[in-house]
Design a protein around this motif. Structure first.
Motif, short mmCIF file in Angstrom:
data_model
loop_
_atom_site.label_atom_id
_atom_site.label_comp_id
_atom_site.label_asym_id
_atom_site.label_seq_id
_atom_site.Cartn_x
_atom_site.Cartn_y
_atom_site.Cartn_z
N TYR A 113 -7.91 6.56 -49.17
CA TYR A 113 -7.30 5.75 -48.54
C TYR A 113 -5.98 5.05 -47.83
CZ TYR A 113 -10.82 5.29 -52.72
OH TYR A 113 -11.45 5.18 -53.60
N ASN A 114 -5.54 6.22 -46.88
CA ASN A 114 -4.87 5.90 -45.89
C ASN A 114 -5.33 5.09 -44.48
OD1 ASN A 114 -3.01 6.29 -43.49
ND2 ASN A 114 -1.30 7.70 -45.44
N THR A 115 -4.92 4.06 -44.09
CA THR A 115 -5.51 3.76 -43.48
C THR A 115 -4.79 4.23 -42.07
OG1 THR A 115 -3.45 2.16 -43.04
CG2 THR A 115 -5.47 1.33 -43.93
N ASP A 116 -4.77 4.81 -41.63
CA ASP A 116 -3.53 5.89 -40.85
C ASP A 116 -4.20 7.25 -40.28
OD1 ASP A 116 -1.39 3.89 -39.55
OD2 ASP A 116 -0.07 5.26 -40.92
N THR A 117 -4.93 7.95 -41.17
CA THR A 117 -4.99 8.87 -41.31
C THR A 117 -6.80 8.47 -43.18
OG1 THR A 117 -3.83 10.09 -42.62
CG2 THR A 117 -3.64 10.62 -40.81
#
Length: 211
Positions: A113-117
């Motif tokens: 749920y982390n947009t970067d990873t």
């Protein structure tokens, strides 16, 4: 060191279409020196799909489903594998409930749920997804594209192999199904086309080891 391949049969029928194609892919992998472990989901101890406990989102369990049941060893082995073969028949327009249970837990453990990873999978591994179906090969293209995309994103580079119009039983004359299926076409396809599909999936197993 030999490559480690995990094969998973998400179908219930030993020796039939799905199981046969998985075994051919296994033989292909073994011909390239791979060590293969096969699991039959219908013979495992009781297990469930994802329970949405969100423990895999905690830092100490990141990328690891913490549920302890019949799928635990399968998931542990896949995380360490060099390649994965998963096969399932299509029932009622979807892959089996057993496949879905594995799929949910295999994917969700790596979703951050982390947009970067968005994915925390530290060991991407090649996947061969095999589907057998009574419907024609192209009938479930969009369904399989969705699975392929998700597997690509959260497990590793995925390829799909489909065997359609499969022979369901040995003798259609003992059923009242002929109005729905052309039994003679089923027999003919199983005799002429299915052996070629076995050869093709054998080659896919070889390629899986060498990717």
């Amino acid at each position: 060191m030999s490559k480690k391949i995990i094969a998973v049969n998400a179908g219930p029928r030993k020796g039939w279409n799905t199981d046969t194609l998985i075994d051919e892919a296994i033989k292909g992998a073994q011909s390239e020196g791979a060590e293969v472990t096969k699991y039959d989901l219908f013979t495992l101890d009781k297990y469930t799909g994802c329970r949405s406990c969100f423990m895999c989102k905690k830092e100490q369990f990141k990328g690891q489903c913490i549920i302890k049941d019949g799928l635990t060893q399968v998931l542990d082995d896949i995380r360490e594998a060099d390649g994965v073969i998963i096969g399932s028949p299509n029932y009622l327009g979807e892959l089996t409930a057993s496949f879905r249970a594995l799929y949910e837990r295999l994917i969700f453990q790596n979703l951050t749920y982390n947009t970067d990873t968005p994915c925390c999978n530290e060991n991407p591994t090649n996947v061969l997804l095999i589907m057998t179906s009574n419907a024609p090969d192209t009938f479930y293209t969009s369904l399989l594209e969705n699975y392929k995309t998700t597997l690509n994103n959260f497990v590793g580079p995925a390829e799909v192999f489909v065997s359609g119009d499969t022979l369901q039983i040995e003798d259609y004359s003992k059923t009242d199904w002929p109005w729905f299926f052309n039994a003679e076409e089923k027999y003919e396809r199983h005799e002429k086309i299915f052996p070629k599909e076995k050869e093709a999936v054998y080659q896919k197993g070889k390629e899986l080891v060498n990717k």
